[in-house]
Write an enzyme that holds these catalytic residues in place. Structure first.
Site, mmCIF file in Angstrom:
data_model
loop_
_atom_site.group_PDB
_atom_site.id
_atom_site.type_symbol
_atom_site.label_atom_id
_atom_site.label_comp_id
_atom_site.label_asym_id
_atom_site.label_seq_id
_atom_site.Cartn_x
_atom_site.Cartn_y
_atom_site.Cartn_z
ATOM 1 N N VAL A 48 0.838 -1.201 0.000
ATOM 2 C CA VAL A 48 0.000 0.000 0.000
ATOM 3 C C VAL A 48 0.875 1.255 0.000
ATOM 4 O O VAL A 48 0.543 2.255 -0.642
ATOM 5 C CB VAL A 48 -0.962 0.012 1.213
ATOM 6 C CG1 VAL A 48 -1.767 1.303 1.262
ATOM 7 C CG2 VAL A 48 -1.899 -1.191 1.155
ATOM 8 N N CYS A 49 2.008 1.202 0.677
ATOM 9 C CA CYS A 49 2.882 2.372 0.833
ATOM 10 C C CYS A 49 3.262 3.038 -0.488
ATOM 11 O O CYS A 49 3.137 4.257 -0.613
ATOM 12 C CB CYS A 49 4.131 2.004 1.634
ATOM 13 S SG CYS A 49 3.761 1.398 3.296
ATOM 14 N N PRO A 50 3.705 2.287 -1.511
ATOM 15 C CA PRO A 50 4.069 2.978 -2.746
ATOM 16 C C PRO A 50 2.878 3.652 -3.424
ATOM 17 O O PRO A 50 3.040 4.698 -4.059
ATOM 18 C CB PRO A 50 4.674 1.886 -3.624
ATOM 19 C CG PRO A 50 4.250 0.596 -3.028
ATOM 20 C CD PRO A 50 4.011 0.861 -1.578
#
Length: 189
Positions: A48-50
């Site tokens: 999810v972070c990118p």
């Protein structure tokens, strides 16, 4: 514990500047003197972070126009940030500062450390030019953030700072009416 209306705590850390492709030291003093967004995320080379950081990059020009400095923070090192920037299609687009917090100092200061995992939670903070937190959003690990709502919150925070005595109602947009709290409004909204 809420950090709203509290001054950020002191910190010093190493960071990666993607625009200059260099490492540098950053501190709480860098966040003072202008508006700042501090965006915490769990880990580099994750899932999810990118998507969140790429979405934040999509709002970067608007944030710059508003005089906002942007910082992303995870408990990875600045070296890992550089490697991620060099190898990820999404992260290679990022132009804002990526702070490494392997000591977890900044993550603890902003009260977003998942003690069990040793990782940052998904937290976004708007910090005013005095180094005071004006807005905060913290999401569960599986819930990504929408950077367009961040731009809206910053505009409202900047307006309120420039217009003491006025407040921005729900769904306020730049140029629309604000409220001036007082006895004359009690029970009339």
């Amino acid at each position: 514990m809420s950090l709203i209306n509290k001054e950020i705590l002191p910190f010093t850390a190493n960071a990666y500047d993607p625009q200059k492709d260099e490492f540098f030291e950053v501190s709480d003093e860098n966040l003072k003197g202008s508006w700042s967004v501090v965006c915490f995320y769990p880990a580099d080379f994750s899932f999810v972070c990118p998507t969140e950081l790429e979405d934040l990059q999509g709002q970067y020009d608007k944030l710059q126009e508003l005089g906002v400095n942007v910082y992303s923070v995870s408990t990875d090192t600045h070296f890992v940030h550089k490697a991620w920037h060099d190898h990820s299609d999404a992260i290679s687009k990022i132009q804002y500062t990526m702070i490494g917090d392997p000591s977890q100092t900044i993550t603890r200061n902003f009260d977003v450390l998942d003690e069990e995992l040793g990782l940052a939670q998904r937290g976004t903070f708007i910090v005013d030019p005095d180094g005071v937190v004006q807005a905060a959003e913290v999401n569960a690990d599986g819930i990504g953030r929408d950077a367009s709502t961040l731009v809206h919150k910053i505009k409202a925070a900047q307006y309120v700072r420039q217009h003491p005595g006025e407040v921005c109602p729900a769904k306020w947009e730049e140029g629309s009416e604000t409220l001036q709290p007082g006895l004359d409004l009690v029970g009339k909204i």
